[in-house]
Scaffold this active site. Structure first.
Site, PDB file in Angstrom:
ATOM      1  CG  ASP A   1       5.112  -3.637  -5.042  1.00  0.00           C
ATOM      2  OD1 ASP A   1       5.610  -4.755  -5.217  1.00  0.00           O
ATOM      3  OD2 ASP A   1       5.742  -2.684  -4.549  1.00  0.00           O
ATOM      4  CG  ASN A   2       7.605  -0.867  -7.619  1.00  0.00           C
ATOM      5  OD1 ASN A   2       6.806  -0.272  -6.901  1.00  0.00           O
ATOM      6  ND2 ASN A   2       8.814  -1.191  -7.221  1.00  0.00           N
TER       7      ASN A   2
ATOM      8  NE  ARG B   1       4.775   9.090  -7.004  1.00  0.00           N
ATOM      9  CZ  ARG B   1       5.128   7.809  -6.934  1.00  0.00           C
ATOM     10  NH1 ARG B   1       6.253   7.388  -7.488  1.00  0.00           N
ATOM     11  NH2 ARG B   1       4.355   6.934  -6.306  1.00  0.00           N
TER      12      ARG B   1
ATOM     13  N   GLY C   1       0.845  -1.210   0.000  1.00  0.00           N
ATOM     14  CA  GLY C   1       0.000   0.000   0.000  1.00  0.00           C
ATOM     15  C   GLY C   1       0.865   1.239   0.000  1.00  0.00           C
TER      16      GLY C   1
ATOM     17  NE  ARG D   1       8.856   5.903  -0.368  1.00  0.00           N
ATOM     18  CZ  ARG D   1      10.102   6.079  -0.725  1.00  0.00           C
ATOM     19  NH1 ARG D   1      10.764   7.115  -0.272  1.00  0.00           N
ATOM     20  NH2 ARG D   1      10.695   5.240  -1.517  1.00  0.00           N
TER      21      ARG D   1
ATOM     22  N   GLY E   1       7.590   7.116   6.098  1.00  0.00           N
ATOM     23  CA  GLY E   1       6.667   7.846   5.214  1.00  0.00           C
ATOM     24  C   GLY E   1       7.316   8.997   4.455  1.00  0.00           C
TER      25      GLY E   1
HETATM   26  P1  AMP Z   1       9.100   0.869  -3.098  1.00  0.00           P
HETATM   27  O1  AMP Z   1      10.226  -0.097  -3.005  1.00  0.00           O
HETATM   28  O2  AMP Z   1       9.489   2.310  -2.912  1.00  0.00           O
HETATM   29  O3  AMP Z   1       8.273   0.668  -4.331  1.00  0.00           O
HETATM   30  O4  AMP Z   1       8.155   0.571  -1.857  1.00  0.00           O
HETATM   31  C1  AMP Z   1       7.685  -0.715  -1.474  1.00  0.00           C
HETATM   32  C2  AMP Z   1       6.703  -0.552  -0.346  1.00  0.00           C
HETATM   33  O5  AMP Z   1       7.345   0.024   0.787  1.00  0.00           O
HETATM   34  C3  AMP Z   1       5.516   0.345  -0.665  1.00  0.00           C
HETATM   35  O6  AMP Z   1       4.407  -0.156   0.049  1.00  0.00           O
HETATM   36  C4  AMP Z   1       5.962   1.664  -0.128  1.00  0.00           C
HETATM   37  O7  AMP Z   1       4.895   2.517   0.172  1.00  0.00           O
HETATM   38  C5  AMP Z   1       6.724   1.253   1.121  1.00  0.00           C
HETATM   39  N1  AMP Z   1       7.767   2.228   1.495  1.00  0.00           N
HETATM   40  C6  AMP Z   1       8.972   2.412   0.905  1.00  0.00           C
HETATM   41  N2  AMP Z   1       9.675   3.369   1.531  1.00  0.00           N
HETATM   42  C7  AMP Z   1       8.890   3.829   2.538  1.00  0.00           C
HETATM   43  C8  AMP Z   1       9.028   4.831   3.540  1.00  0.00           C
HETATM   44  N3  AMP Z   1      10.125   5.556   3.664  1.00  0.00           N
HETATM   45  N4  AMP Z   1       7.993   4.997   4.386  1.00  0.00           N
HETATM   46  C9  AMP Z   1       6.881   4.271   4.293  1.00  0.00           C
HETATM   47  N5  AMP Z   1       6.686   3.318   3.385  1.00  0.00           N
HETATM   48  C10 AMP Z   1       7.666   3.093   2.513  1.00  0.00           C
HETATM   49 MG    MG Z   2       6.707   0.988  -5.149  1.00  0.00          MG
END
Ligand code: AMP
Ligand code: MG
Length: 475
Positions: free
Chosen positions: A245-246, A168, A87, A90, A118
């Protein structure tokens, strides 16, 4: 900004798909840069972008009319393993204007943050901002960025860094992982149907009235993903974290993290230092896209028969190879298809690999017929000379004039791509509060085919010691 109005259709879905949330403002927020080209599409002028209200809007202290901030739920396969509770940890969605859904990244914790803070750091925000504009200018489908804030809020990653917010914009923020989330637990069919109907309305309206609208939706997602990955590979883009998820349901490049553009060509290059097994290496990207589509097919199974969906997803590589060859043929200036084109492209890639040739400058020189310069920079390598001779023969047989061919090639082979070393220069200055290079780099990103006289050095082959800059997942 007073008349700026947003809509929030996503909230009409079942409440399990989101949490209402509010921003945690940054300390002393400062506009680091804003994107006038995109702002105009949203009905915002330069004056609005430079107003204090715009900073407050990004910092979450001024709410636009109609905006209901919310974070979306999704699941996803991360490095091959299913994680049900991801989810927007952030990201905070503000609502939609024109065809763009606006989202703040780094505006604080949400219900999905788990143990994380976040936040986003200035370094990663600048990278996402510039790179998404660069991709857009290269014709690669992508989410975009309207502006970024810097601040005095400290955020800890591998070191203490400046906190930042990125505003974004995307036609859709729905991910393959959103469907994997809808497939969880009780009432799968109802949840997946709700989400699929939303996606049909948001991104595939032409399919809404079709009898088999859900399987047709899946088919179009496959086709859009083929197009996306073929474009990535042809420009030499590495995403770095192709977790499901990406992956965007609308076929956009989504969630810029440890990405890189290919420099000295290496098909097995891994740009993410956290990817120890090289799962997301350059050459694996098409296979991973197909794998993610198979995961999506399973999530679609309550609303469409799974086997035909899987069969279609399994056509991915055939479709991808065809499209990739078309794009590479354009890069090489072929005006017709010939039997040996695939072999000539494959041979070129092995020469680039063997001679460690910088990808973008090579095609740029080729599209200016600077063969001698290629040989002079890369050395008297026999394989390279042999390939160039074959290439010359291939293009001399064409009906079109050389000048016409070069003109076409110059429209598709950029002079500039944003290499990590260039982004690093921008970041180091911006961290000191100097955003001047950021502005110049935005111009380069948005006009990659143009001459930027002061910045010739960025168009040269990158020295070996600088071509090794890689990033981790931490951002
Ligand atoms: P990402 O690798 O950035 O695509 O993130 C994978 C998951 O981790 C997603 O659910 C993001 O919202 C969460 N996430 C990544 N970095 C943070 C952060 N600094 N604070 C909160 N959630 C994060
Ligand atoms: Mg992501």
């Amino acid at each position: 900004m007073q008349s700026f109005t947003l809509t929030t259709d996503f909230l009409a879905l079942h409440s399990k798909f989101y949490h209402l949330t509010s921003s945690m403002p940054l300390k002393n927020p400062k506009l680091a840069s804003s994107n006038l080209a995109l702002a105009k599409e949203l009905g915002l002028n330069e004056q609005a972008l430079l107003s204090s209200e715009f900073v407050e809007f990004m910092n979450g202290t001024f709410q636009a009319k109609g905006s209901i901030p919310h974070a979306m739920a999704y699941a996803g396969h991360q490095f091959g393993y299913f994680v049900p509770n991801l989810g927007d940890g952030r990201a905070i969605n503000l609502g939609k204007v024109q065809s763009y859904n606006l989202q703040l990244k780094g505006a604080g914790k949400t219900a999905y943050s788990r143990e994380a803070d976040g936040r986003a750091v200035l370094r990663s925000s600048i990278r996402e901002y510039l790179m998404s504009e660069a991709m857009y200018a290269l014709g690669v489908p992508t989410t975009r960025v309207l502006g970024i804030l810097s601040s005095d809020t400290s955020v800890f990653r591998e070191r203490e860094e400046r906190g930042s917010i990125v505003l974004r914009a995307a036609s859709s923020w729905i991910r393959f992982g959103s469907f994997e989330f809808s497939y969880l637990g009780q009432g799968k069919k109802e949840s997946v149907t709700l989400l699929a109907d939303f996606v049909l309305q948001e991104s595939y309206q032409h399919l809404k009235e079709r009898q088999n609208c859900y399987s047709e939706l899946f088919i179009e997602v496959v086709d859009k993903t083929v197009e996306l990955i073929a474009r990535w590979q042809s420009v030499g883009f590495m995403h770095g974290v192709m977790n499901s998820d990406n992956m965007s349901i609308a076929g956009l490049t989504l969630d810029y993290g440890p990405f890189a553009f290919m420099e000295r060509f290496d098909k097995s290059k891994v740009c993410n230092t956290s990817d120890y097994d090289g799962r997301y290496s350059f050459e694996n990207q098409p296979f991973i896209a197909q794998w993610n589509l198979l995961m999506l097919a399973k999530a679609f199974s309550p609303i469409a028969e799974q086997k035909p969906l899987e069969e279609y997803a399994n056509l991915f590589m055939v479709k991808y190879k065809k499209r990739y060859l078309q794009l590479m043929s354009q890069k090489l200036g072929f005006d017709t298809k010939e039997e040996g084109d695939g072999a000539l492209v494959a041979e070129l890639l092995s020469v680039l690999q063997k001679c460690e040739i910088d990808y973008t400058p090579f095609f740029y020189k080729l599209s200016h017929a600077r063969f001698d310069e290629i040989i002079a920079t890369e050395g008297e390598v026999q394989e390279l000379k042999t390939w160039l001779e074959k290439y010359e023969k291939r293009v001399l047989n064409q009906e079109s004039q050389e000048s016409e061919r070069l003109e076409c090639m110059q429209k598709i082979n950029p002079k500039y791509v944003l290499k990590n070393s260039m982004l690093q220069e921008v970041i180091e200055l911006a961290e000191q509060g100097d955003f001047s290079l950021l502005e110049r780099m935005l111009q380069i990103a948005q006009n990659p085919f143009d001459e930027h006289k002061e910045f010739e050095r960025y168009a040269l082959s990158v020295p070996k010691e600088l071509s090794e800059i890689r990033c981790s997942c931490s951002s």
